[in-house]
Structure formats: structure tokens, C-alpha cells
Design an enzyme around this catalytic site. Structure first.
Site, mmCIF file in Angstrom:
data_model
loop_
_atom_site.group_PDB
_atom_site.id
_atom_site.type_symbol
_atom_site.label_atom_id
_atom_site.label_comp_id
_atom_site.label_asym_id
_atom_site.label_seq_id
_atom_site.Cartn_x
_atom_site.Cartn_y
_atom_site.Cartn_z
ATOM 1 C CG HIS A 196 -15.743 -21.887 -8.788
ATOM 2 N ND1 HIS A 196 -15.318 -22.280 -7.744
ATOM 3 C CD2 HIS A 196 -16.663 -21.444 -9.250
ATOM 4 C CE1 HIS A 196 -16.795 -22.700 -7.055
ATOM 5 N NE2 HIS A 196 -17.851 -21.903 -8.049
ATOM 6 C CE LYS A 198 -16.092 -18.440 -5.086
ATOM 7 N NZ LYS A 198 -16.480 -18.775 -6.854
ATOM 8 C CG ASP A 203 -0.987 -2.299 0.801
ATOM 9 O OD1 ASP A 203 -1.326 -2.324 -0.293
ATOM 10 O OD2 ASP A 203 -0.939 -2.397 1.538
ATOM 11 C CG HIS A 411 -21.713 -20.581 -2.254
ATOM 12 N ND1 HIS A 411 -20.731 -19.401 -2.421
ATOM 13 C CD2 HIS A 411 -22.038 -21.232 -3.423
ATOM 14 C CE1 HIS A 411 -20.189 -19.677 -3.874
ATOM 15 N NE2 HIS A 411 -20.731 -20.343 -4.165
ATOM 16 C CE LYS A 413 -18.080 -22.896 -2.744
ATOM 17 N NZ LYS A 413 -19.268 -24.045 -3.431
ATOM 18 C CG ASP A 418 -7.958 -35.832 14.839
ATOM 19 O OD1 ASP A 418 -9.238 -35.900 13.712
ATOM 20 O OD2 ASP A 418 -7.189 -36.327 14.115
HETATM 21 C C1 LIG Z 1 -21.761 -25.307 -7.210
HETATM 22 O O1 LIG Z 1 -22.313 -26.014 -6.821
HETATM 23 C C2 LIG Z 1 -24.111 -26.560 -7.411
HETATM 24 C C3 LIG Z 1 -24.778 -27.219 -7.206
HETATM 25 O O2 LIG Z 1 -24.646 -28.787 -8.135
HETATM 26 C C4 LIG Z 1 -23.597 -25.636 -8.710
HETATM 27 O O3 LIG Z 1 -25.381 -25.360 -8.678
HETATM 28 C C5 LIG Z 1 -23.138 -24.020 -9.006
HETATM 29 O O4 LIG Z 1 -23.337 -23.473 -9.697
HETATM 30 C C6 LIG Z 1 -21.815 -24.771 -8.725
HETATM 31 N N1 LIG Z 1 -21.102 -23.238 -8.807
HETATM 32 C C7 LIG Z 1 -20.388 -23.563 -10.129
HETATM 33 C C8 LIG Z 1 -19.236 -21.937 -10.557
HETATM 34 O O5 LIG Z 1 -20.115 -23.978 -10.922
#
Ligand SMILES: *[C@@H]1O[C@H](CO)[C@@H](O)[C@H](O)[C@H]1NC(C)=O
Ligand SMILES: *[C@@H]1O[C@H](CO)[C@@H](O)[C@H](O)[C@H]1NC(C)=O
Ligand SMILES: *[C@@H]1O[C@H](CO)[C@@H](O)[C@H](O)[C@H]1NC(C)=O
Ligand SMILES: *[C@@H]1O[C@H](CO)[C@@H](O)[C@H](O)[C@H]1NC(C)=O
Ligand SMILES: *[C@@H]1O[C@H](CO)[C@@H](O)[C@H](O)[C@H]1NC(C)=O
Length: 483
Positions: A196, A198, A203, A411, A413, A418
Site C-alpha cells: 500500500h 506510495k 537519482d 485520503h 494520512k 507540538d
Molecule cells: C482505506 O480506508 C478506506 C475507508 O475504510 C477504504 O475504503 C479504503 O479502501 C482503504 N484503503 C485501502 C487501500 O485499503
């Protein structure tokens, strides 16, 4: 973000592996660290012993730790960090806080590349054709694909992709035809998870890490956040080790090595971070990785980094993640998973830290999410200094935007305290820390030593902009779902 997540199909493999992984792998990164620490202590003791024996002993070989923890920690590269965002079409903030676009950052990185580009990715849908849409805003993604193709014809382009998402990917076929080297990582087989992650490495010197998938929607229809670090070979080299682990596992029939060969080890982690200047401000930086079984010696697991960043806060913890749910949501049976939830309640009580959580709500939100968030939000009573607050962020859509599948969502994250800016690729539920591959950039900074802001202060401004915006709604007991 994609239909047909692989989880359902792997339930039985998962159950077998979990017994083992829970007990053994879960804290492996921690154990690896402990053993490094032990080696160091031994080395120091030995060194002391030898040096008290007088000059003749100075000839004796002094055992050195497996990798030079203290020595290699300082980096003099002129690293510059840029916070970058995708703001979905039509979203308007009443705020002066704005960051360069991820699209622009990707074009810059492609433009900078002279010898190599490595990309770790979940799936690829950079064109309208891939998503069976006709949206004009796919243009940016299509442009990125075109330029990546040109690059693949000229220099080394390596792409690691989640195995279940590679087969039909037209984008990858195209890039391969131009000469890109592609490996599918079968995380489903290896850990019952997915790849998952990214990130990009250019270089062995510049990096990008953040929430966007290789998806045109991530540039114009989904709200995303990432960071680019330019001219920073120390950090790029370390991220390179995480990439090499995926690359290694992408060979067919590969098993996860235990332990990982020492070439994958790192000296940089939460206890001995890399010291480097970021835009001139001295910073402590490291990269964490999940799942623990993919952490070579020295690597802090993503869960340990999240827990330590929360624990370390003295004033506030601001969290913005797409989904937050204290459950192993893709396991069978689903299980309650409390590590992060407990830590949040703990700092709110023990240290009276102000906790703010900005979570996304959209048509595909897990139904269990809201009740658990309400439970956290109930830890709030100013009279006794308990201060957890939760808001849900909804990206509104016009009727035509509604037609775009799996779009119009926040989306991103990240977490900002502080002291720390933490920029990640993972949803916050158990699976992402236990069996899914992800990685995070952790930047520990005190006040800026120049005229420029710190990345921590910039990230805080992003959070506050979103928190105070009209797209955020406090969660309360009446909340019935925003969509
Ligand atoms: C991340 O969470 C969301 C909401 O629960 C979900 O729809 C989404 O598929 C998730 N991403 C992955 C790659 O699992
Ligand atoms: C924007 O925010 C400022 C300060 O909070 C407020 O005075 C102003 O009315 C807002 N403008 C709009 C268009 O919402
Ligand atoms: C990176 O370093 C090169 C060479 O010193 C310089 O020309 C370039 O502007 C730097 N890039 C950034 C983003 O600071
Ligand atoms: C941030 O740096 C300070 C000072 O070096 C250190 O005490 C603290 O533990 C670090 N915090 C985290 C979460 O790594
Ligand atoms: C660091 O420098 C870059 C390039 O000069 C700039 O775009 C960026 O906003 C700066 N970052 C911070 C945190 O000040």
C-alpha cells in the site's frame, strides 16, 4: 481506494500466519533495535575494558557494532522539504494556507531525474481509459504517465506494485514497453496484506512520500498530502533500502528472509534518527515501515513510530487520516485492535494533551468507524482537562463528480504534534500496521533556525485550515452519517 480489495480471498492463509505473526513478528522491529543496543553496549564495555589495559591493548581489534550507529548519523546534504497537496476540484478554503500541487511535484521530480527513478505503488490508473471515465481532469494523470514513459526510454525506471493490481494494468504494460522494469510484490502470499506504500526515489537523491496512489483521481479528485525532499541522498539512500526490500520480494517464489541480510539494515530509527538540515533547520528524521516482518535490523516499525510520536507530545496531537478504526478490519474474524486507541486516551489523560482527529467520511466508510470515533470524542470535559475532539471531513460533489468512482474523499494520512511532523501512506486500522506494507517520514524539529517555517508548522497550518473549514463537522451523538 480501489474496488476488489484482495482481503476476502486470503482469509485462510491469513489465519495460519497470524498465530505466528502476532507473537513473533509484531515486535520484531523493537527486538532488532534492542539487539543493536545490546551490541553497542557490549562494544562500549569492551572498549572501556581494553582502554584501561594500557597502551599495548590499543593494537587489539576493537569489535565495532554491526553498523556505525553514532558515527553515521549526521548528514550534511542541503536537504529541502516541500509539503505538497492535491486539493479536489471545487474545494475552496477560506484560508491563506496553500501548498504546491502534487502534480507539479511529480513533474519536477521527473524533470530532475538523470539516472534512476524507483516507485513503490499500490495500483496504477492514471488515465480515463483505466477507470472507464471521460473526465477532463484526468489530463494531469495522463500527462504524468506520458512523461514517465519518456523517462523509461532514457534511464532506469523500476516500479514495485501490489501483485493483485498489476495484471490488467494498462499503464504498467505501457511503461514496460518503454523499458521500465516492473516487479509485482505478492503481499497477499507473504503477509496476507497488500503493498500500500506510495513513494518515489529519484537519482538516489530526491524523494516523494505521501498518500496519493498512481491514479489520476489522486491529482484532481481526491484530497492528498505528501512531502518531497530534494537534495537529500542520506534520506534517499535509507528509503532505497525499503524499496530494495520490495524489489527483492518481487522476485518470483521469494520468502521473507529472517533475518533480513545486513544490506537492508538501517542505522536510522526513532532512537537514533538521522540528523540533517531541512531548509537550514537542524532536524531529526527517520523512515518507519510496516509490516514488522519487512523491517530489517534497525528499522522502526510504523506502529512503534505512531505510538512514540503520540507519547512524546506535550501539548497537542493533531491527526488527519482517511479512516480510523480500532479493528483488524480485513481479518477473519475481524478483531478489536486497541494499540493506537489506547495510546490516544492515555496521553489525553496522563499528559492532558489536546487530541484532535480529522477523519474522512464518504460513501464507502466502514459502518463501525463512527461509533468508535464517538467513543473517543466522549473523552472530552474541559472542567477536568480531558480534551479529545473528533471531526468528520466530507468532500462535497456535484452530480457529475459523483459519477467518478472512488473519488471525492480526503485520503491524506498524517499527524502533527507540538514537535513532530509524521507523513504516512497508511489508513489507521490494525491491518495497516500488522500485515500491510506502508511507510512514513518522521520529522522531529524544534523551532525554525531560519526565516522559513518548519515542516511541522506548515503541517499544523494545513490541519488547522481543514479543521476550521466548512467541510468539517464535529462528531456528536446525533451524527447519523454525512452522506
Ligand atoms: C482505506 O480506508 C478506506 C475507508 O475504510 C477504504 O475504503 C479504503 O479502501 C482503504 N484503503 C485501502 C487501500 O485499503
Ligand atoms: C473567512 O474567514 C474570516 C475569518 O474567520 C471571516 O471573517 C470571513 O467572513 C470568512 N469569509 C468567508 C467567505 O467565509
Ligand atoms: C539541489 O541542489 C542543486 C545543486 O546544488 C541546486 O541547483 C538545486 O536548486 C537544489 N534543489 C533544491 C530544490 O533545493
Ligand atoms: C524528538 O527529539 C527530542 C530531542 O532529541 C527527543 O527527546 C524526542 O524523543 C524526539 N521525539 C520523537 C517522537 O522521536
Ligand atoms: C523549503 O524550501 C523549498 C524550496 O526553496 C520551499 O519550496 C519550501 O516551502 C521550504 N519548506 C519549508 C518547510 O520552509
Amino acid at each position: 481506494m480501489k474496488t476488489g480489495l484482495p482481503y476476502e480471498r486470503v482469509v485462510d492463509v491469513q489465519r495460519r500466519r497470524e498465530e505466528y505473526s502476532r507473537a513473533h513478528m509484531y515486535y520484531r522491529c523493537g527486538l532488532a533495535l534492542a539487539s543493536v543496543a545490546t551490541l553497542l553496549v557490549l562494544a562500549v564495555i569492551l572498549q572501556n575494558l581494553l582502554s584501561t589495559r594500557g597502551p599495548s591493548s590499543s593494537q587489539s581489534p576493537v569489535p565495532s557494532p554491526r553498523f556505525p550507529l553514532a558515527r553515521a548519523q549526521t548528514c550534511s546534504d542541503p536537504c529541502r522539504v516541500v509539503l505538497v497537496e492535491s486539493i479536489p476540484e471545487g474545494l475552496v478554503f477560506n484560508s491563506s494556507t496553500a501548498n504546491p500541487a502534487i502534480y507539479q511535484a511529480w513533474l519536477n521530480l521527473i524533470g530532475e531525474a538523470r539516472s534512476s527513478l524507483d516507485i513503490a505503488s499500490y495500483y496504477w490508473t492514471l488515465t480515463n481509459k483505466d477507470t472507464s471515465t471521460h473526465d477532463p481532469t484526468a489530463h494531469q494523470g495522463e500527462d504524468v504517465l506520458k512523461r514517465l514513459g519518456e523517462l523509461a526510454g532514457k534511464l532506469s525506471v523500476r516500479i514495485a506494485v501490489n501483485a493483485q493490481q498489476d495484471k490488467s494494468a494498462a499503464d504498467l504494460k505501457l511503461l514496460a514497453s518503454y523499458g521500465a522494469d516492473i516487479r509485482s510484490v505478492n503481499m497477499q502470499e507473504l503477509t496476507s496484506g497488500i503493498l500500500h506504500t506510495k513513494f518515489w526515489i529519484v537519482d538516489k537523491k530526491h524523494i516523494f512520500i505521501g498518500s496519493p496512489n498512481m491514479d489520476w483521481r489522486s491529482l484532481t479528485q481526491v484530497k492528498e498530502l505528501g512531502a518531497v525532499v530534494y537534495n537529500c541522498s542520506c534520506l534517499a539512500e535509507d528509503l532505497g533500502k525499503i524499496f530494495e526490500a520490495y524489489w527483492f520480494l518481487g522476485q518470483s517464489g521469494q520468502q521473507i528472509p529472517t533475518p533480513w541480510p545486513s544490506s537492508f539494515s538501517t542505522a536510522y530509527n526513532k532512537d537514533t534518527p538521522l540528523q540533517l538540515p531541512l531548509n537550514g533547520t537542524q532536524s531529526s528524521v527517520y523512515l518507519s515501515s510496516s509490516p514488522p516482518s519487512l523491517c530489517a535490523e534497525g528499522r522502526t516499525s510504523d506502529l512503534q513510530s505512531v505510538l512514540s510520536v503520540i507519547q512524546d507530545a506535550d501539548e497537542f496531537v493533531y491527526i488527519a487520516v482517511m479512516s480510523y478504526i480500532p479493528i483488524m478490519e480485513y481479518s477473519q474474524p475481524k478483531r478489536y485492535w486497541t494499540e493506537i486507541d489506547t495510546q490516544l486516551r492515555r496521553v489525553a489523560y496522563d499528559k492532558q494533551v489536546k487530541v484532535r482527529m480529522l477523519i474522512s467520511h464518504w460513501a464507502h466508510s466502514q459502518p463501525f468507524m463512527v461509533p468508535f470515533l464517538k467513543s473517543l470524542a466522549s473523552i472530552h470535559d474541559p472542567k477536568i482537562k480531558l480534551d479529545i475532539q473528533v471531526r468528520l471531513f466530507v468532500v462535497p460533489s456535484t452530480p457529475s463528480q459523483k459519477q467518478i468512482p472512488y473519488a471525492r474523499v480526503n485520503h491524506n494520512k498524517y499527524m502533527v504534534t507540538d514537535k513532530i511532523a509524521y507523513i504516512s501512506t497508511s489508513n489507521w486500522s490494525g491491518d495497516y500496521f500488522v500485515n500491510t506494507a506502508g511507510s512514513s517520514l518522521v520529522v522531529n524539529q524544534t523551532a525554525s533556525q531560519t526565516q522559513e517555517p518548519t515542516v511541522q508548522s506548515q503541517l499544523r497550518a494545513v490541519f488547522e485550515r481543514d479543521w476550521d473549514s466548512s467541510y468539517s463537522t464535529p462528531i456528536d451523538h446525533n451524527f447519523q452519517g454525512a452522506i
